[in-house]
Design a protein around this motif. Structure first.
Motif, PDB file in Angstrom:
ATOM      1  N   ILE A 124      10.428  -8.093   0.622  1.00  0.00           N
ATOM      2  CA  ILE A 124      10.750  -7.225  -0.497  1.00  0.00           C
ATOM      3  C   ILE A 124       9.531  -7.119  -1.409  1.00  0.00           C
ATOM      4  O   ILE A 124       8.658  -7.987  -1.420  1.00  0.00           O
ATOM      5  N   ASP A 125       9.489  -6.044  -2.185  1.00  0.00           N
ATOM      6  CA  ASP A 125       8.413  -5.856  -3.149  1.00  0.00           C
ATOM      7  C   ASP A 125       8.871  -4.789  -4.125  1.00  0.00           C
ATOM      8  O   ASP A 125       9.881  -4.101  -3.914  1.00  0.00           O
ATOM      9  N   ASN A 126       8.132  -4.648  -5.223  1.00  0.00           N
ATOM     10  CA  ASN A 126       8.405  -3.601  -6.186  1.00  0.00           C
ATOM     11  C   ASN A 126       7.169  -3.402  -7.055  1.00  0.00           C
ATOM     12  O   ASN A 126       6.373  -4.317  -7.217  1.00  0.00           O
ATOM     13  N   ILE A 127       7.039  -2.195  -7.588  1.00  0.00           N
ATOM     14  CA  ILE A 127       5.956  -1.901  -8.516  1.00  0.00           C
ATOM     15  C   ILE A 127       6.474  -0.948  -9.583  1.00  0.00           C
ATOM     16  O   ILE A 127       7.448  -0.213  -9.381  1.00  0.00           O
ATOM     17  N   VAL A 128       5.808  -0.930 -10.711  1.00  0.00           N
ATOM     18  CA  VAL A 128       6.139   0.013 -11.761  1.00  0.00           C
ATOM     19  C   VAL A 128       5.533   1.369 -11.436  1.00  0.00           C
ATOM     20  O   VAL A 128       4.492   1.458 -10.788  1.00  0.00           O
ATOM     21  N   ILE A 129       6.221   2.428 -11.863  1.00  0.00           N
ATOM     22  CA  ILE A 129       5.670   3.787 -11.687  1.00  0.00           C
ATOM     23  C   ILE A 129       5.010   4.197 -13.005  1.00  0.00           C
ATOM     24  O   ILE A 129       5.639   4.133 -14.045  1.00  0.00           O
ATOM     25  N   ALA A 167       0.829  -1.204   0.000  1.00  0.00           N
ATOM     26  CA  ALA A 167       0.000   0.000   0.000  1.00  0.00           C
ATOM     27  C   ALA A 167       0.865   1.255   0.000  1.00  0.00           C
ATOM     28  O   ALA A 167       0.573   2.232  -0.712  1.00  0.00           O
ATOM     29  N   ILE A 168       1.934   1.236   0.774  1.00  0.00           N
ATOM     30  CA  ILE A 168       2.821   2.414   0.848  1.00  0.00           C
ATOM     31  C   ILE A 168       3.598   2.576  -0.459  1.00  0.00           C
ATOM     32  O   ILE A 168       3.840   3.702  -0.911  1.00  0.00           O
ATOM     33  N   LEU A 169       3.968   1.477  -1.089  1.00  0.00           N
ATOM     34  CA  LEU A 169       4.575   1.562  -2.415  1.00  0.00           C
ATOM     35  C   LEU A 169       3.630   2.265  -3.387  1.00  0.00           C
ATOM     36  O   LEU A 169       4.035   3.138  -4.167  1.00  0.00           O
ATOM     37  N   ARG A 203      10.864   2.144 -11.602  1.00  0.00           N
ATOM     38  CA  ARG A 203      10.363   1.108 -10.709  1.00  0.00           C
ATOM     39  C   ARG A 203      10.665   1.519  -9.275  1.00  0.00           C
ATOM     40  O   ARG A 203      11.762   2.034  -8.982  1.00  0.00           O
ATOM     41  N   LEU A 204       9.713   1.289  -8.384  1.00  0.00           N
ATOM     42  CA  LEU A 204       9.942   1.454  -6.946  1.00  0.00           C
ATOM     43  C   LEU A 204      10.284   0.102  -6.357  1.00  0.00           C
ATOM     44  O   LEU A 204       9.568  -0.888  -6.607  1.00  0.00           O
ATOM     45  N   LEU A 205      11.352   0.039  -5.578  1.00  0.00           N
ATOM     46  CA  LEU A 205      11.759  -1.206  -4.941  1.00  0.00           C
ATOM     47  C   LEU A 205      11.920  -0.968  -3.445  1.00  0.00           C
ATOM     48  O   LEU A 205      12.423   0.081  -3.017  1.00  0.00           O
ATOM     49  N   ARG A 232       4.101  10.125  -9.601  1.00  0.00           N
ATOM     50  CA  ARG A 232       3.380  10.355 -10.864  1.00  0.00           C
ATOM     51  C   ARG A 232       2.733  11.737 -10.889  1.00  0.00           C
ATOM     52  O   ARG A 232       2.599  12.360 -11.944  1.00  0.00           O
ATOM     53  N   GLN A 233       2.325  12.211  -9.725  1.00  0.00           N
ATOM     54  CA  GLN A 233       1.648  13.505  -9.645  1.00  0.00           C
ATOM     55  C   GLN A 233       2.627  14.679  -9.646  1.00  0.00           C
ATOM     56  O   GLN A 233       2.210  15.834  -9.585  1.00  0.00           O
ATOM     57  N   GLY A 234       3.935  14.353  -9.728  1.00  0.00           N
ATOM     58  CA  GLY A 234       4.925  15.404  -9.854  1.00  0.00           C
ATOM     59  C   GLY A 234       5.628  15.810  -8.581  1.00  0.00           C
ATOM     60  O   GLY A 234       6.434  16.747  -8.582  1.00  0.00           O
ATOM     61  N   HIS A 235       5.362  15.133  -7.469  1.00  0.00           N
ATOM     62  CA  HIS A 235       6.081  15.443  -6.242  1.00  0.00           C
ATOM     63  C   HIS A 235       7.555  15.055  -6.398  1.00  0.00           C
ATOM     64  O   HIS A 235       7.871  14.068  -7.071  1.00  0.00           O
ATOM     65  N   PRO A 236       8.463  15.820  -5.799  1.00  0.00           N
ATOM     66  CA  PRO A 236       9.882  15.466  -5.883  1.00  0.00           C
ATOM     67  C   PRO A 236      10.114  14.028  -5.387  1.00  0.00           C
ATOM     68  O   PRO A 236       9.561  13.624  -4.360  1.00  0.00           O
TER      69      PRO A 236
END
Length: 281
Positions: A276-281, A201-203, A263-265, A211-215
């Motif tokens: 461990i986990d990862n998702i695409v941005i 969920a935090i990922l 990718r977020l890891l 994606r929304q443009g935050h640094p």
């Protein structure tokens, strides 16, 4: 068919090759779950013969306690694999006989993320996987995307060494609450299991912010804080990387990275169980 020695494995494969049959291979360390079985399903759909290996590879564990506590469920694993053509279950001395002294090393990607926290892990993985590719003579091998860094390293050494095998990536399987399937999940207490889905969920929250443009650096800091608040710790890493090269990205999300993908890891402990986990941005 259960095979524990190399001679029998090679003899079996020779017959398949002489018949012109293709071979799909799924390397595992056992303690199988539906994620592993999804790889087997993919292999069965693409190859005429399927081999699954079960081998808890000692050379990829830098922590002796982690090796000792890694779940071993051979009888249950064999029962789950009744539909494959061969299950290769070698002993450590079969894979690493006396005098063994060779190592496959992927320097470009092996020293960051998992590699930084598990020294030698990827050298051990790359070495045993290369051996298994050679022993099985597989046409294709199937890996889950949950171990994203491992997948990229396997792709790299296969390309670099001109190994005659296709690497097939298979989507991460998740529980209904988002937790990625893993053999380590069974080590969580009931309370820990309830908390564990916060990792995914935090990922997702962090990816949305990027994606929304935050640094990116700011989004990652907030993500780490959220993990700590959810009971995770230590947090080994929460990183945004270019998907294939694993080059860290900490600037704002721009079109500069659109053609390579991001990718977020994450790797974080919960009740001393490292997830461990990862998702695409």
């Amino acid at each position: 068919m259960i095979i524990r020695d190399i001679a029998t494995l090679k003899q079996t494969i020779r017959g398949w090759k002489q018949a012109g049959e293709t071979i799909g291979f799924v390397p595992t360390m056992g303690a199988l779950h539906e994620g592993h079985l999804s790889l087997v399903t993919q292999a069965r759909a693409q190859a005429q013969r399927v081999i699954v290996s079960i081998f808890v590879n000692p050379t990829q564990f830098n922590n002796p306690t982690d090796l000792a506590t890694y779940p071993r469920t051979e009888a249950q694993d064999i029962a789950l694999l009744g539909h494959v053509d061969a299950i290769f279950i070698p002993a450590a001395e079969t894979m690493y006989p006396a005098g063994f002294s060779s190592t496959v090393r992927v320097s470009a990607m092996a020293g960051i993320l998992e590699g930084a926290h598990r020294p030698g892990h990827f050298d051990g993985m790359a070495t045993v996987v290369t051996k298994l590719f050679s022993l099985t003579e597989a046409d294709s091998a199937f890996f889950g995307e949950k171990d994203w860094q491992q997948l990229q390293i396997v792709r790299r050494f296969v390309q670099d060494l001109n190994l005659p095998i296709d690497i097939m990536a298979c989507p991460t399987l998740r529980e209904s609450d988002g937790l990625a399937l893993s053999s380590r999940n069974r080590r969580l207490s009931p309370e820990g299991r309830k908390s564990a889905p916060a990792l995914h969920a935090i990922l997702q929250q962090t990816a949305t912010a990027i994606r929304q443009g935050h640094p990116i650096a700011e989004a990652l800091d907030k993500g780490r804080a959220a993990l700590v608040a959810a009971g995770f710790g230590p947090i080994d890493y929460l990183a945004c990387c270019e998907a294939e090269s694993l080059t860290p990205v900490t600037t704002v999300f721009t079109t500069k990275h659109d053609n390579v993908g991001l990718r977020l890891l994450v790797a974080a402990a919960l009740e001393s169980v490292r997830l461990i986990d990862n998702i695409v941005i």
